[in-house]
Design an enzyme around this catalytic site. Structure first.
Site, PDB file in Angstrom:
ATOM      1  CB  CYS A  17      82.211-125.627 104.102  1.00  0.00           C
ATOM      2  SG  CYS A  17      82.788-124.910 105.659  1.00  0.00           S
ATOM      3  CG  HIS A  22      85.118-122.493 102.962  1.00  0.00           C
ATOM      4  ND1 HIS A  22      83.762-122.718 103.077  1.00  0.00           N
ATOM      5  CD2 HIS A  22      85.449-122.865 101.702  1.00  0.00           C
ATOM      6  CE1 HIS A  22      83.298-123.191 101.929  1.00  0.00           C
ATOM      7  NE2 HIS A  22      84.308-123.297 101.082  1.00  0.00           N
ATOM      8  CG  HIS A  28      83.600-125.149  98.042  1.00  0.00           C
ATOM      9  ND1 HIS A  28      83.185-123.891  98.412  1.00  0.00           N
ATOM     10  CD2 HIS A  28      83.861-125.077  96.717  1.00  0.00           C
ATOM     11  CE1 HIS A  28      83.206-123.102  97.352  1.00  0.00           C
ATOM     12  NE2 HIS A  28      83.613-123.798  96.302  1.00  0.00           N
TER      13      HIS A  28
END
Length: 181
Positions: free
Chosen positions: A82, A134, A146
């Protein structure tokens, strides 16, 4: 299959419009018609209504990376995580260097409320943790791009119950962030 059909249709439209403008010497910039076609295309495939101010380069980058597999610590099309995805996007689209992990990246942004998110803003999540774990990039209409551990680079809805549960904050890069020159 649908993605392939749309890609072929866009290419044919762009080639057709370029063929009509070939007689204009030294045409190096993308025409308004080409930009409009690209915006229509990305609006359809990503389900995001693009405005006149939308960043086509952002959507092209996301489109090019969708489907790239997840790999912890990865930063190439062979595998990416990510923060690697966010880093690559900011480097290529905004010519800006950001941190190399979600917590470092968060330290370089001004918090933005979910209702004030704009294209290119970062979204942060705390998944099964008290720390940020994240990061994604907001693309509009409640969607973000993402690198998911299960599906690789993808587009998700912030309103999805999973993402709503773990959403922490949105962020906009600080004005004094380093630029790549």
């Amino acid at each position: 299959m649908k993605k392939l059909f749309l890609a072929i249709a866009l290419m044919m439209s762009v080639l057709s419009s370029q063929a009509q403008t070939k007689s204009v010497p030294n045409q190096t910039e993308e025409s308004d018609e080409d930009k409009s076609l690209a915006k229509d295309y990305f609006s359809q495939i990503m389900g995001v209504a693009m405005s006149a101010t939308s960043n086509v380069k952002l959507f092209q980058f996301v489109y090019d990376w969708v489907g790239t597999p997840y790999r912890l610590g990865g930063d190439t099309k062979r595998g990416i995580d990510c923060s690697g995805f966010a880093y690559q996007l900011y480097t290529k689209v905004f010519n800006t260097a950001i941190g190399n992990n979600s917590r470092n990246i968060f330290s370089t942004v001004n918090p933005v409320s979910k209702t004030d998110l704009k294209e290119g803003d970062l979204v942060f999540f705390k998944i099964h943790s008290r720390a940020i774990t994240h990061v994604g990039v907001y693309i509009g209409n409640g969607k973000f791009a993402h690198a998911s551990t299960s599906k690789g680079v993808m587009i998700s809805y912030l309103a999805d119950p999973y993402w709503t549960r773990y959403y922490y904050k949105g962020g906009r890069l600080l004005a004094d962030a380093p630029q790549n020159n």
